[in-house]
Write a protein that holds these residues in place. Sequence first.
Motif, PDB file in Angstrom:
ATOM      1  N   GLN A 230      -4.555   3.683  -3.584  1.00 42.58           N
ATOM      2  CA  GLN A 230      -5.223   2.823  -2.626  1.00 42.58           C
ATOM      3  C   GLN A 230      -5.496   1.457  -3.264  1.00 42.58           C
ATOM      4  O   GLN A 230      -6.092   1.382  -4.344  1.00 42.58           O
ATOM      5  CB  GLN A 230      -6.554   3.448  -2.180  1.00 42.58           C
ATOM      6  CG  GLN A 230      -6.403   4.729  -1.375  1.00 42.58           C
ATOM      7  CD  GLN A 230      -5.776   4.480  -0.024  1.00 42.58           C
ATOM      8  OE1 GLN A 230      -6.045   3.460   0.616  1.00 42.58           O
ATOM      9  NE2 GLN A 230      -4.936   5.412   0.422  1.00 42.58           N
ATOM     10  N   LEU A 231      -5.064   0.416  -2.621  1.00 38.09           N
ATOM     11  CA  LEU A 231      -5.378  -0.926  -3.108  1.00 38.09           C
ATOM     12  C   LEU A 231      -6.887  -1.148  -3.010  1.00 38.09           C
ATOM     13  O   LEU A 231      -7.543  -0.625  -2.110  1.00 38.09           O
ATOM     14  CB  LEU A 231      -4.631  -1.989  -2.296  1.00 38.09           C
ATOM     15  CG  LEU A 231      -3.104  -1.997  -2.416  1.00 38.09           C
ATOM     16  CD1 LEU A 231      -2.510  -3.050  -1.482  1.00 38.09           C
ATOM     17  CD2 LEU A 231      -2.662  -2.247  -3.847  1.00 38.09           C
ATOM     18  N   PRO A 232      -7.450  -1.944  -3.920  1.00 38.64           N
ATOM     19  CA  PRO A 232      -8.907  -2.163  -3.916  1.00 38.64           C
ATOM     20  C   PRO A 232      -9.350  -2.958  -2.697  1.00 38.64           C
ATOM     21  O   PRO A 232      -8.545  -3.645  -2.048  1.00 38.64           O
ATOM     22  CB  PRO A 232      -9.141  -2.942  -5.211  1.00 38.64           C
ATOM     23  CG  PRO A 232      -7.846  -3.610  -5.498  1.00 38.64           C
ATOM     24  CD  PRO A 232      -6.787  -2.665  -5.017  1.00 38.64           C
ATOM     25  N   PRO A 233     -10.652  -2.899  -2.373  1.00 38.85           N
ATOM     26  CA  PRO A 233     -11.164  -3.646  -1.213  1.00 38.85           C
ATOM     27  C   PRO A 233     -10.886  -5.144  -1.298  1.00 38.85           C
ATOM     28  O   PRO A 233     -10.738  -5.807  -0.265  1.00 38.85           O
ATOM     29  CB  PRO A 233     -12.674  -3.359  -1.261  1.00 38.85           C
ATOM     30  CG  PRO A 233     -12.797  -2.069  -2.009  1.00 38.85           C
ATOM     31  CD  PRO A 233     -11.684  -2.072  -3.012  1.00 38.85           C
ATOM     32  N   GLU A 234     -10.821  -5.694  -2.535  1.00 32.61           N
ATOM     33  CA  GLU A 234     -10.551  -7.130  -2.687  1.00 32.61           C
ATOM     34  C   GLU A 234      -9.210  -7.518  -2.046  1.00 32.61           C
ATOM     35  O   GLU A 234      -9.049  -8.657  -1.579  1.00 32.61           O
ATOM     36  CB  GLU A 234     -10.539  -7.514  -4.168  1.00 32.61           C
ATOM     37  CG  GLU A 234     -11.884  -7.466  -4.852  1.00 32.61           C
ATOM     38  CD  GLU A 234     -12.239  -6.080  -5.355  1.00 32.61           C
ATOM     39  OE1 GLU A 234     -13.270  -5.955  -6.034  1.00 32.61           O
ATOM     40  OE2 GLU A 234     -11.486  -5.119  -5.069  1.00 32.61           O
TER      41      GLU A 234
ATOM     42  N   PHE B  18      -7.019  -9.722  -7.240  1.00 34.35           N
ATOM     43  CA  PHE B  18      -7.270  -8.376  -7.751  1.00 34.35           C
ATOM     44  C   PHE B  18      -6.156  -7.971  -8.702  1.00 34.35           C
ATOM     45  O   PHE B  18      -5.065  -8.557  -8.709  1.00 34.35           O
ATOM     46  CB  PHE B  18      -7.377  -7.351  -6.607  1.00 34.35           C
ATOM     47  CG  PHE B  18      -6.066  -7.072  -5.909  1.00 34.35           C
ATOM     48  CD1 PHE B  18      -5.191  -6.087  -6.378  1.00 34.35           C
ATOM     49  CD2 PHE B  18      -5.697  -7.785  -4.771  1.00 34.35           C
ATOM     50  CE1 PHE B  18      -3.986  -5.837  -5.736  1.00 34.35           C
ATOM     51  CE2 PHE B  18      -4.493  -7.540  -4.124  1.00 34.35           C
ATOM     52  CZ  PHE B  18      -3.642  -6.554  -4.608  1.00 34.35           C
ATOM     53  N   ASP B  19      -6.441  -6.949  -9.512  1.00 32.20           N
ATOM     54  CA  ASP B  19      -5.443  -6.294 -10.367  1.00 32.20           C
ATOM     55  C   ASP B  19      -5.544  -4.803 -10.118  1.00 32.20           C
ATOM     56  O   ASP B  19      -6.629  -4.221 -10.168  1.00 32.20           O
ATOM     57  CB  ASP B  19      -5.705  -6.594 -11.847  1.00 32.20           C
ATOM     58  CG  ASP B  19      -5.343  -8.018 -12.217  1.00 32.20           C
ATOM     59  OD1 ASP B  19      -4.182  -8.400 -11.997  1.00 32.20           O
ATOM     60  OD2 ASP B  19      -6.223  -8.751 -12.706  1.00 32.20           O
ATOM     61  N   TYR B  20      -4.408  -4.169  -9.860  1.00 33.04           N
ATOM     62  CA  TYR B  20      -4.365  -2.735  -9.575  1.00 33.04           C
ATOM     63  C   TYR B  20      -3.368  -2.096 -10.536  1.00 33.04           C
ATOM     64  O   TYR B  20      -2.191  -2.457 -10.541  1.00 33.04           O
ATOM     65  CB  TYR B  20      -3.947  -2.496  -8.123  1.00 33.04           C
ATOM     66  CG  TYR B  20      -3.707  -1.044  -7.781  1.00 33.04           C
ATOM     67  CD1 TYR B  20      -4.770  -0.187  -7.511  1.00 33.04           C
ATOM     68  CD2 TYR B  20      -2.417  -0.534  -7.723  1.00 33.04           C
ATOM     69  CE1 TYR B  20      -4.549   1.147  -7.198  1.00 33.04           C
ATOM     70  CE2 TYR B  20      -2.182   0.789  -7.409  1.00 33.04           C
ATOM     71  CZ  TYR B  20      -3.260   1.625  -7.147  1.00 33.04           C
ATOM     72  OH  TYR B  20      -3.033   2.942  -6.849  1.00 33.04           O
TER      73      TYR B  20
ATOM     74  N   SER C  48      -1.526   1.367 -11.889  1.00 33.27           N
ATOM     75  CA  SER C  48      -1.251   2.732 -11.431  1.00 33.27           C
ATOM     76  C   SER C  48       0.027   3.253 -12.068  1.00 33.27           C
ATOM     77  O   SER C  48       1.024   3.503 -11.394  1.00 33.27           O
ATOM     78  CB  SER C  48      -1.142   2.770  -9.910  1.00 33.27           C
ATOM     79  OG  SER C  48      -0.822   4.061  -9.444  1.00 33.27           O
TER      80      SER C  48
ATOM     81  N   GLN D 120       0.830  -1.210   0.000  1.00 26.16           N
ATOM     82  CA  GLN D 120       0.000   0.000   0.000  1.00 26.16           C
ATOM     83  C   GLN D 120       0.862   1.256   0.000  1.00 26.16           C
ATOM     84  O   GLN D 120       0.564   2.245  -0.688  1.00 26.16           O
ATOM     85  CB  GLN D 120      -0.909  -0.013   1.230  1.00 26.16           C
ATOM     86  CG  GLN D 120      -1.757   1.230   1.416  1.00 26.16           C
ATOM     87  CD  GLN D 120      -2.835   1.333   0.355  1.00 26.16           C
ATOM     88  OE1 GLN D 120      -3.849   0.660   0.446  1.00 26.16           O
ATOM     89  NE2 GLN D 120      -2.627   2.156  -0.646  1.00 26.16           N
TER      90      GLN D 120
END
Length: 539
Positions: free
Chosen positions: A59-63, A70-72, A74, A53
């Motif tokens: 912000q990382l997703p709630p998952e 999840f995939d983030y 940025s 983080q």
Amino acid sequence: MTKSMTDALSSLASRMPRVVREHEVLRVAGWIPGDDPAAVANAAIGEVLRWAQRRCGGQLPPEAWARKSFDYLSGGRNSSCVRLQSGTSDLWATRADDPDKNVAERVWTTEVVVGLLPDQPAKFSARLLVSTPEADLQIEPHTPGFIQQVVENCRLISSQKLLSVAPTVYETETDAEDLIGYLIDPSRQLPIFVVTLAENGQADHPTLDTAALSRAMLGIGHVALLHPKATWRLTERFGKFKSVFGGSARVYLSGFSDDADPYIHRLVLANQLDTTDAAARATRWMRQLAAQESVLRTKLGRDVLSFAAIRDASLQLRQQNLRNEDASISDQLAAANDRIAALEKQVASLGSEQDYYIAEYEKERARAELSESQAQKSAHRIQHLTDQLTSKGNDPDHDIGLPSCWSELADWSDQNLAGRLVLTPNAHRGTRKPLYQDFETAARCLLWLATDGRNQRIHGGRGNMSNVTIMDGVQNASCGADTYDFDWNGRRFSADWHIKSGGNTRDPIRCLRIYYCFDPHTQQIIVSDMPAHRRTGAT
């Protein structure tokens, strides 16, 4: 006029994109102790997510916090996670990218896997990789910060030892016994960097920052800080040639034992650490060695799992579930396309990694060839100087004293006969506590082999060495039917000669046998076994 492919394409080189290679920097493998493996695994995942983080730029997703896939995305600081649950197994894997803050086009990638298997403690593994177009990558490896978080907040065991952020301090002889036991533990995988204090009263080494060094190598190497009382016990056990004391530092690689080759376990003398610059160079070398050993000693797919392998298994399981559920063609096609895209990325990554390993192999091969060439040149030069001294009536071995007991013989040989005679690990083991008691006769025989015996092999061949009397009751002779093959230093040899005493008796108390051969490449006598009679097919 014909041109090579390189010449023909040279005009296009400036327009072509630079080749980016992925280098694996280090690997960490261990397990997390605790009565509830699921709880400690969940705690370790939380530490990794908090670290990710801070570095993701958002912000990382709630998952992520629900421990789901999840995939983030940025802008280069991308993160992905896969949760693979199948039967009684549960694997959580993440991969995070982080562009270097100072070097353009250099991207750091961290992979972490936390796994739960039936009736086993929680498994933990991590990889640090870097992608860069740099032809000559110069870095000082440092384990990622989440390793320290896991060690401090969850605990982590590697190579059967609980990891500690701070160096382990050994002050007494009892402490030294614990260290000795760990040094010779055959299951140990991590190198141990032993730093000694020159005198009592010092809290740390005057130039080496052992606390910073221990943090940098957390999970890939142990740092031990030895007080003088503890160093004396190491010297008593291993001898001066394999010990470390007086402000020096030494690395004990995995596989170290009483009969280890001391030159493999590098020693840095106190006068090589007496300045800040010298200490910085030593620190850089230690960190690089620990990282290299971590990649060499751990096995991908066994000790450490890759994110790509877990992602592929997850996608494959998803496809299978869709088929079993008789899902629509469009859903199955989407799942297949996702897996194909993931496999294409994996193939590209493996190709880049393969190029890197091929390049590293070529470097090591060139270094090995150069080292062997220099060793041969040194051997010829030493022999030339020895012949000159002898021709002038000087005896270069006149002042060599004999060891006072069997426990000193191996070190005595390594110190006084180096470059002329070498004991294999098997011969080292034979000199520990043999039944044959006359160590002085054995030492004189080794000295004869390193001097007269070696000179005869270099200048006169083998013909005039058969049944030569070395001293009363001791002869040099061909092994005949007792000749056997052995491996040493990556090559195969035949022990075709031996020194013998005791007539035809095989009583180990009265019988001396030293089996050896001559290596013309290094011009050394290689002692394969001693001091007992060896059981062979002929006997």
